[in-house]
Design a protein around this motif. Sequence first.
Motif, PDB file in Angstrom:
ATOM      1  N   ASN A  57       0.830  -1.211   0.000  1.00  0.00           N
ATOM      2  CA  ASN A  57       0.000   0.000   0.000  1.00  0.00           C
ATOM      3  C   ASN A  57       0.860   1.255   0.000  1.00  0.00           C
ATOM      4  O   ASN A  57       0.567   2.223  -0.716  1.00  0.00           O
ATOM      5  N   HIS A  58       1.912   1.243   0.790  1.00  0.00           N
ATOM      6  CA  HIS A  58       2.821   2.383   0.846  1.00  0.00           C
ATOM      7  C   HIS A  58       3.472   2.622  -0.520  1.00  0.00           C
ATOM      8  O   HIS A  58       3.554   3.754  -0.997  1.00  0.00           O
ATOM      9  N   LYS A  59       3.920   1.542  -1.148  1.00  0.00           N
ATOM     10  CA  LYS A  59       4.561   1.662  -2.464  1.00  0.00           C
ATOM     11  C   LYS A  59       3.558   2.072  -3.542  1.00  0.00           C
ATOM     12  O   LYS A  59       3.902   2.818  -4.464  1.00  0.00           O
ATOM     13  N   GLN A  60       2.316   1.616  -3.439  1.00  0.00           N
ATOM     14  CA  GLN A  60       1.296   2.037  -4.395  1.00  0.00           C
ATOM     15  C   GLN A  60       0.994   3.527  -4.260  1.00  0.00           C
ATOM     16  O   GLN A  60       0.787   4.211  -5.268  1.00  0.00           O
ATOM     17  N   ASP A  61       0.987   4.010  -3.031  1.00  0.00           N
ATOM     18  CA  ASP A  61       0.804   5.447  -2.816  1.00  0.00           C
ATOM     19  C   ASP A  61       1.956   6.221  -3.446  1.00  0.00           C
ATOM     20  O   ASP A  61       1.738   7.259  -4.087  1.00  0.00           O
ATOM     21  N   ALA A  62       3.172   5.731  -3.255  1.00  0.00           N
ATOM     22  CA  ALA A  62       4.341   6.387  -3.848  1.00  0.00           C
ATOM     23  C   ALA A  62       4.266   6.321  -5.373  1.00  0.00           C
ATOM     24  O   ALA A  62       4.607   7.296  -6.063  1.00  0.00           O
ATOM     25  N   LEU A  63       3.809   5.183  -5.896  1.00  0.00           N
ATOM     26  CA  LEU A  63       3.701   5.021  -7.341  1.00  0.00           C
ATOM     27  C   LEU A  63       2.698   6.013  -7.932  1.00  0.00           C
ATOM     28  O   LEU A  63       2.933   6.574  -9.012  1.00  0.00           O
ATOM     29  N   ALA A  64       1.606   6.247  -7.233  1.00  0.00           N
ATOM     30  CA  ALA A  64       0.593   7.189  -7.717  1.00  0.00           C
ATOM     31  C   ALA A  64       1.138   8.610  -7.838  1.00  0.00           C
ATOM     32  O   ALA A  64       0.667   9.394  -8.663  1.00  0.00           O
ATOM     33  N   GLN A  65       2.161   8.916  -7.047  1.00  0.00           N
ATOM     34  CA  GLN A  65       2.757  10.252  -7.064  1.00  0.00           C
ATOM     35  C   GLN A  65       3.989  10.342  -7.966  1.00  0.00           C
ATOM     36  O   GLN A  65       4.444  11.439  -8.280  1.00  0.00           O
ATOM     37  N   GLU A  66       4.517   9.198  -8.361  1.00  0.00           N
ATOM     38  CA  GLU A  66       5.796   9.162  -9.080  1.00  0.00           C
ATOM     39  C   GLU A  66       5.623   9.565 -10.543  1.00  0.00           C
ATOM     40  O   GLU A  66       4.740   9.081 -11.228  1.00  0.00           O
ATOM     41  N   GLU A  67       6.502  10.442 -10.999  1.00  0.00           N
ATOM     42  CA  GLU A  67       6.476  10.888 -12.394  1.00  0.00           C
ATOM     43  C   GLU A  67       7.646  10.340 -13.194  1.00  0.00           C
ATOM     44  O   GLU A  67       7.595  10.317 -14.418  1.00  0.00           O
ATOM     45  N   ASP A  68       8.688   9.889 -12.505  1.00  0.00           N
ATOM     46  CA  ASP A  68       9.862   9.341 -13.187  1.00  0.00           C
ATOM     47  C   ASP A  68       9.579   7.894 -13.600  1.00  0.00           C
ATOM     48  O   ASP A  68       9.242   7.054 -12.758  1.00  0.00           O
ATOM     49  N   PHE A  69       9.722   7.616 -14.907  1.00  0.00           N
ATOM     50  CA  PHE A  69       9.380   6.296 -15.437  1.00  0.00           C
ATOM     51  C   PHE A  69      10.212   5.182 -14.801  1.00  0.00           C
ATOM     52  O   PHE A  69       9.676   4.146 -14.417  1.00  0.00           O
ATOM     53  N   GLU A  70      11.513   5.387 -14.686  1.00  0.00           N
ATOM     54  CA  GLU A  70      12.369   4.346 -14.112  1.00  0.00           C
ATOM     55  C   GLU A  70      12.020   4.068 -12.653  1.00  0.00           C
ATOM     56  O   GLU A  70      12.003   2.915 -12.218  1.00  0.00           O
ATOM     57  N   LYS A  71      11.745   5.099 -11.902  1.00  0.00           N
ATOM     58  CA  LYS A  71      11.342   4.895 -10.511  1.00  0.00           C
ATOM     59  C   LYS A  71       9.993   4.183 -10.433  1.00  0.00           C
ATOM     60  O   LYS A  71       9.780   3.341  -9.561  1.00  0.00           O
ATOM     61  N   SER A  72       9.095   4.514 -11.372  1.00  0.00           N
ATOM     62  CA  SER A  72       7.800   3.832 -11.421  1.00  0.00           C
ATOM     63  C   SER A  72       7.983   2.344 -11.696  1.00  0.00           C
ATOM     64  O   SER A  72       7.320   1.502 -11.080  1.00  0.00           O
ATOM     65  N   CYS A  73       8.873   2.038 -12.617  1.00  0.00           N
ATOM     66  CA  CYS A  73       9.158   0.630 -12.924  1.00  0.00           C
ATOM     67  C   CYS A  73       9.727  -0.092 -11.701  1.00  0.00           C
ATOM     68  O   CYS A  73       9.352  -1.231 -11.420  1.00  0.00           O
ATOM     69  N   GLN A  74      10.634   0.568 -10.993  1.00  0.00           N
ATOM     70  CA  GLN A  74      11.215  -0.026  -9.794  1.00  0.00           C
ATOM     71  C   GLN A  74      10.153  -0.274  -8.733  1.00  0.00           C
ATOM     72  O   GLN A  74      10.118  -1.329  -8.103  1.00  0.00           O
ATOM     73  N   LEU A  75       9.268   0.695  -8.525  1.00  0.00           N
ATOM     74  CA  LEU A  75       8.188   0.522  -7.547  1.00  0.00           C
ATOM     75  C   LEU A  75       7.265  -0.627  -7.963  1.00  0.00           C
ATOM     76  O   LEU A  75       6.862  -1.438  -7.119  1.00  0.00           O
ATOM     77  N   ASN A  76       6.941  -0.720  -9.250  1.00  0.00           N
ATOM     78  CA  ASN A  76       6.119  -1.834  -9.734  1.00  0.00           C
ATOM     79  C   ASN A  76       6.799  -3.169  -9.466  1.00  0.00           C
ATOM     80  O   ASN A  76       6.145  -4.141  -9.073  1.00  0.00           O
ATOM     81  N   HIS A  77       8.103  -3.223  -9.691  1.00  0.00           N
ATOM     82  CA  HIS A  77       8.855  -4.450  -9.428  1.00  0.00           C
ATOM     83  C   HIS A  77       8.795  -4.806  -7.939  1.00  0.00           C
ATOM     84  O   HIS A  77       8.567  -5.967  -7.580  1.00  0.00           O
ATOM     85  N   GLU A  78       8.992  -3.832  -7.084  1.00  0.00           N
ATOM     86  CA  GLU A  78       8.951  -4.064  -5.640  1.00  0.00           C
ATOM     87  C   GLU A  78       7.558  -4.514  -5.188  1.00  0.00           C
ATOM     88  O   GLU A  78       7.428  -5.408  -4.342  1.00  0.00           O
ATOM     89  N   ILE A  79       6.528  -3.925  -5.772  1.00  0.00           N
ATOM     90  CA  ILE A  79       5.152  -4.320  -5.444  1.00  0.00           C
ATOM     91  C   ILE A  79       4.906  -5.766  -5.859  1.00  0.00           C
ATOM     92  O   ILE A  79       4.341  -6.558  -5.096  1.00  0.00           O
TER      93      ILE A  79
END
Length: 103
Positions: A57-79
Amino acid sequence: MAQQFFLYNPRLQIDIPHLEMKWLDYNESTQQYILEHWEKVRGMIPDKIIEFEGRINHKQDALAQEEDFEKSCQLNHEISELASRINDLWIWYRTTPEIKKKD
């Protein structure tokens, strides 16, 4: 003695069974000991699942705010890794051996 029949899995953060013989090759008292320890471990699994869900849930919240594509990919991987852990924990949670005697 638990170390003899269980190994700590750092990914799941629980002890998992590690039996060197077939279940029926253990005597009844050893089976009982293993089952008692396993029931203690199984009792911790729902709390671990809740912990991992909170991290998702914490990472999904961060993902919703993330604009950097690479960071979004990393968060998706972690999720997805945390979700995989939850799936594995549910599999272990449903594992319930029984005491059986050799025929």
